[in-house]
Write an enzyme that holds these catalytic residues in place. Structure first.
Site, PDB file in Angstrom:
ATOM      1  N   TYR A 119      -4.893   2.420   2.047  1.00 22.80           N
ATOM      2  CA  TYR A 119      -3.680   3.162   1.668  1.00 22.80           C
ATOM      3  C   TYR A 119      -3.433   3.069   0.156  1.00 22.80           C
ATOM      4  O   TYR A 119      -3.121   4.068  -0.510  1.00 22.80           O
ATOM      5  CB  TYR A 119      -2.503   2.578   2.457  1.00 22.80           C
ATOM      6  CG  TYR A 119      -1.190   3.307   2.332  1.00 22.80           C
ATOM      7  CD1 TYR A 119      -0.862   4.332   3.210  1.00 22.80           C
ATOM      8  CD2 TYR A 119      -0.257   2.949   1.363  1.00 22.80           C
ATOM      9  CE1 TYR A 119       0.364   4.980   3.119  1.00 22.80           C
ATOM     10  CE2 TYR A 119       0.967   3.593   1.263  1.00 22.80           C
ATOM     11  CZ  TYR A 119       1.272   4.606   2.147  1.00 22.80           C
ATOM     12  OH  TYR A 119       2.484   5.251   2.053  1.00 22.80           O
ATOM     13  N   PRO A 138       7.415   6.490  -3.934  1.00 25.68           N
ATOM     14  CA  PRO A 138       8.513   5.822  -3.222  1.00 25.68           C
ATOM     15  C   PRO A 138       8.205   4.338  -3.037  1.00 25.68           C
ATOM     16  O   PRO A 138       7.046   3.944  -2.900  1.00 25.68           O
ATOM     17  CB  PRO A 138       8.543   6.513  -1.850  1.00 25.68           C
ATOM     18  CG  PRO A 138       7.715   7.747  -1.977  1.00 25.68           C
ATOM     19  CD  PRO A 138       6.702   7.430  -3.050  1.00 25.68           C
ATOM     20  N   GLY A 139       9.266   3.556  -3.012  1.00 27.06           N
ATOM     21  CA  GLY A 139       9.136   2.173  -2.568  1.00 27.06           C
ATOM     22  C   GLY A 139       9.262   2.148  -1.053  1.00 27.06           C
ATOM     23  O   GLY A 139       8.854   3.092  -0.368  1.00 27.06           O
TER      24      GLY A 139
HETATM   25  N1  CAA Z   1       0.377 -12.016   0.120  1.00 22.37           N
HETATM   26  C1  CAA Z   1      -0.387 -13.100   0.395  1.00 22.37           C
HETATM   27  N2  CAA Z   1      -0.653 -13.503   1.627  1.00 22.37           N
HETATM   28  C2  CAA Z   1      -0.154 -12.782   2.628  1.00 22.37           C
HETATM   29  C3  CAA Z   1       0.643 -11.624   2.419  1.00 22.37           C
HETATM   30  C4  CAA Z   1       0.889 -11.262   1.101  1.00 22.37           C
HETATM   31  N3  CAA Z   1       1.650 -10.198   0.803  1.00 22.37           N
HETATM   32  N4  CAA Z   1       0.998 -11.130   3.614  1.00 22.37           N
HETATM   33  C5  CAA Z   1       0.443 -11.946   4.547  1.00 22.37           C
HETATM   34  N5  CAA Z   1      -0.239 -12.925   3.946  1.00 22.37           N
HETATM   35  C6  CAA Z   1      -0.960 -14.020   4.571  1.00 22.37           C
HETATM   36  C7  CAA Z   1      -0.123 -14.670   5.656  1.00 22.37           C
HETATM   37  O1  CAA Z   1       0.761 -15.610   5.065  1.00 22.37           O
HETATM   38  C8  CAA Z   1      -1.181 -15.300   6.520  1.00 22.37           C
HETATM   39  O2  CAA Z   1      -1.646 -16.462   5.911  1.00 22.37           O
HETATM   40  P1  CAA Z   1      -1.966 -17.755   6.795  1.00 22.37           P
HETATM   41  O3  CAA Z   1      -2.992 -17.317   7.807  1.00 22.37           O
HETATM   42  O4  CAA Z   1      -2.499 -18.722   5.786  1.00 22.37           O
HETATM   43  O5  CAA Z   1      -0.670 -18.149   7.411  1.00 22.37           O
HETATM   44  C9  CAA Z   1      -2.318 -14.314   6.450  1.00 22.37           C
HETATM   45  O6  CAA Z   1      -2.087 -13.517   5.277  1.00 22.37           O
HETATM   46  C10 CAA Z   1      -2.377 -13.412   7.657  1.00 22.37           C
HETATM   47  O7  CAA Z   1      -1.121 -12.710   7.718  1.00 22.37           O
HETATM   48  P2  CAA Z   1      -0.696 -11.892   8.952  1.00 22.37           P
HETATM   49  O8  CAA Z   1      -0.340 -12.798  10.075  1.00 22.37           O
HETATM   50  O9  CAA Z   1       0.357 -10.922   8.561  1.00 22.37           O
HETATM   51  O10 CAA Z   1      -2.112 -11.176   9.336  1.00 22.37           O
HETATM   52  P3  CAA Z   1      -2.341 -10.025  10.302  1.00 22.37           P
HETATM   53  O11 CAA Z   1      -3.817  -9.779  10.321  1.00 22.37           O
HETATM   54  O12 CAA Z   1      -1.653 -10.238  11.597  1.00 22.37           O
HETATM   55  O13 CAA Z   1      -1.601  -8.785   9.588  1.00 22.37           O
HETATM   56  C11 CAA Z   1      -1.174  -7.171   7.977  1.00 22.37           C
HETATM   57  C12 CAA Z   1      -1.994  -8.393   8.316  1.00 22.37           C
HETATM   58  C13 CAA Z   1      -1.487  -6.040   8.955  1.00 22.37           C
HETATM   59  C14 CAA Z   1      -1.581  -6.721   6.594  1.00 22.37           C
HETATM   60  C15 CAA Z   1       0.333  -7.487   8.047  1.00 22.37           C
HETATM   61  O14 CAA Z   1       0.590  -8.585   7.219  1.00 22.37           O
HETATM   62  C16 CAA Z   1       1.167  -6.332   7.602  1.00 22.37           C
HETATM   63  O15 CAA Z   1       1.418  -5.402   8.336  1.00 22.37           O
HETATM   64  N6  CAA Z   1       1.660  -6.357   6.343  1.00 22.37           N
HETATM   65  C17 CAA Z   1       2.505  -5.304   5.789  1.00 22.37           C
HETATM   66  C18 CAA Z   1       1.663  -4.337   5.020  1.00 22.37           C
HETATM   67  C19 CAA Z   1       2.594  -3.323   4.398  1.00 22.37           C
HETATM   68  O16 CAA Z   1       3.455  -3.631   3.585  1.00 22.37           O
HETATM   69  N7  CAA Z   1       2.434  -2.058   4.764  1.00 22.37           N
HETATM   70  C20 CAA Z   1       3.285  -1.046   4.240  1.00 22.37           C
HETATM   71  C21 CAA Z   1       3.518  -0.025   5.270  1.00 22.37           C
HETATM   72  S1  CAA Z   1       4.790   1.130   4.787  1.00 22.37           S
HETATM   73  C22 CAA Z   1       4.044   2.029   3.617  1.00 22.37           C
HETATM   74  O17 CAA Z   1       2.895   1.936   3.348  1.00 22.37           O
HETATM   75  C23 CAA Z   1       4.928   3.026   2.936  1.00 22.37           C
HETATM   76  C24 CAA Z   1       4.907   2.856   1.486  1.00 22.37           C
HETATM   77  O18 CAA Z   1       4.312   3.687   0.793  1.00 22.37           O
HETATM   78  C25 CAA Z   1       5.634   1.746   0.861  1.00 22.37           C
END
Ligand code: CAA
Length: 240
Positions: free
Chosen positions: A147, A177-178
């Site tokens: 993305y 957008p944020g």
């Molecule tokens: N920075 C550093 N580490 C991070 C992190 C970050 N931002 N987010 C998660 N981690 C770490 C966690 O702390 C975890 O570490 P540990 O195993 O050491 O505890 C590890 O990464 C795994 O994290 P998750 O349990 O979240 O892993 P997952 O595989 O289940 O999920 C993910 C990963 C799918 C990326 C999930 O974290 C997620 O959905 N994140 C949000 C992503 C996001 O912001 N998407 C935006 C969608 S909206 C959009 O895109 C519109 C727009 O334009 C703004």
């Protein structure tokens, strides 16, 4: 002056707010959508805005869809490339399909829609294209290499096409957008989203209408000297 405007991904979320705003400005608006017929019907019943179904990742479908709209409504002068999908996951878990689907729709859709409409705008000497990028294309985001790459590509695409359109009266801009209160953001795990919102200086998610207002300015006559720009609407989360 009322123009013909098309908004991709226009029946829900940010796209729906943009459609409503452009309609209020006196334009004839068509909301493109990919597959959710129920949402499209509800949107059209509530707003009176026409809808048109095709996948923006499909090049031929974009050419045919835009030609059909032009036959029915007249030349398309305003294009809002808003359609976007997420397939979030860390790289080691991300499949090629997750990568390819996002590139094809989010970035490929901009190219396909521009191919369908930009030549006509260029010939007529007026046009407005607004591409919806993302804060995550500017700053990157954990779990979004697909993305972030596609959205970052949109910002480059915007600046390149703006240079080609400028002397023909066609402006090309992006909005980044944020985190906006939409279904897409609601799909982010709650605990993750809480941490993200905590980092937004304004202290809340944005509203779709706040993006639509930016589109309204960029597509207006008053926006004629603004081209190749990226308008960040993100509550101060990333100051770029
Ligand atoms: N920075 C550093 N580490 C991070 C992190 C970050 N931002 N987010 C998660 N981690 C770490 C966690 O702390 C975890 O570490 P540990 O195993 O050491 O505890 C590890 O990464 C795994 O994290 P998750 O349990 O979240 O892993 P997952 O595989 O289940 O999920 C993910 C990963 C799918 C990326 C999930 O974290 C997620 O959905 N994140 C949000 C992503 C996001 O912001 N998407 C935006 C969608 S909206 C959009 O895109 C519109 C727009 O334009 C703004």
């Amino acid at each position: 002056m009322g123009r013909v405007a098309i908004v991709t991904g226009g029946t829900r979320g940010i796209g729906a707010a943009i459609c409503n705003r452009l309609k209020r400005q006196g334009h004839t608006v068509i909301a493109n959508y990919a597959g959710n017929d129920n949402a499209a019907k509800k949107f059209s019943d509530e707003t009176g805005i026409a809808t048109a179904r095709w996948d923006v990742g499909d090049h031929e479908a974009c050419l045919e869809g835009c030609a059909a709209i032009e036959a029915d409504h007249g030349p398309i002068d305003i294009v809002i490339n808003n359609a976007g999908i997420t397939r979030d996951g860390t790289l080691h878990k991300m499949s090629f399909d997750d990568w390819n689907d996002v590139m094809r729709v989010n970035l490929g859709g901009c190219f396909n829609m521009a191919k369908a409409t930009f030549p006509g705008m260029r010939e007529r000497g007026w046009g407005r294209i607004v591409n919806i990028g993302s804060i995550n294309g500017q700053a990157g985001q954990y779990g979004q290499v697909n993305y972030a790459a596609a959205k970052s590509g949109i910002h480059g695409f915007t600046k390149a096409l703006a240079q080609e359109g400028a002397k023909f009266g066609v402006t090309v801009n992006a909005i980044a957008p944020g985190y906006i209160d939409t279904d897409m953001v609601a799909a982010v795990p709650e605990a993750v989203l809480e941490k993200i919102v905590a980092k937004i200086p304004v202290g809340r998610l944005g509203m779709a209408e706040e993006i639509a207002r930016g589109v309204a300015f960029l597509t207006s006559k008053n926006g004629g000297f603004v081209t190749g720009s990226t308008m960040s609407i993100n509550g101060g989360q990333h100051m770029y």
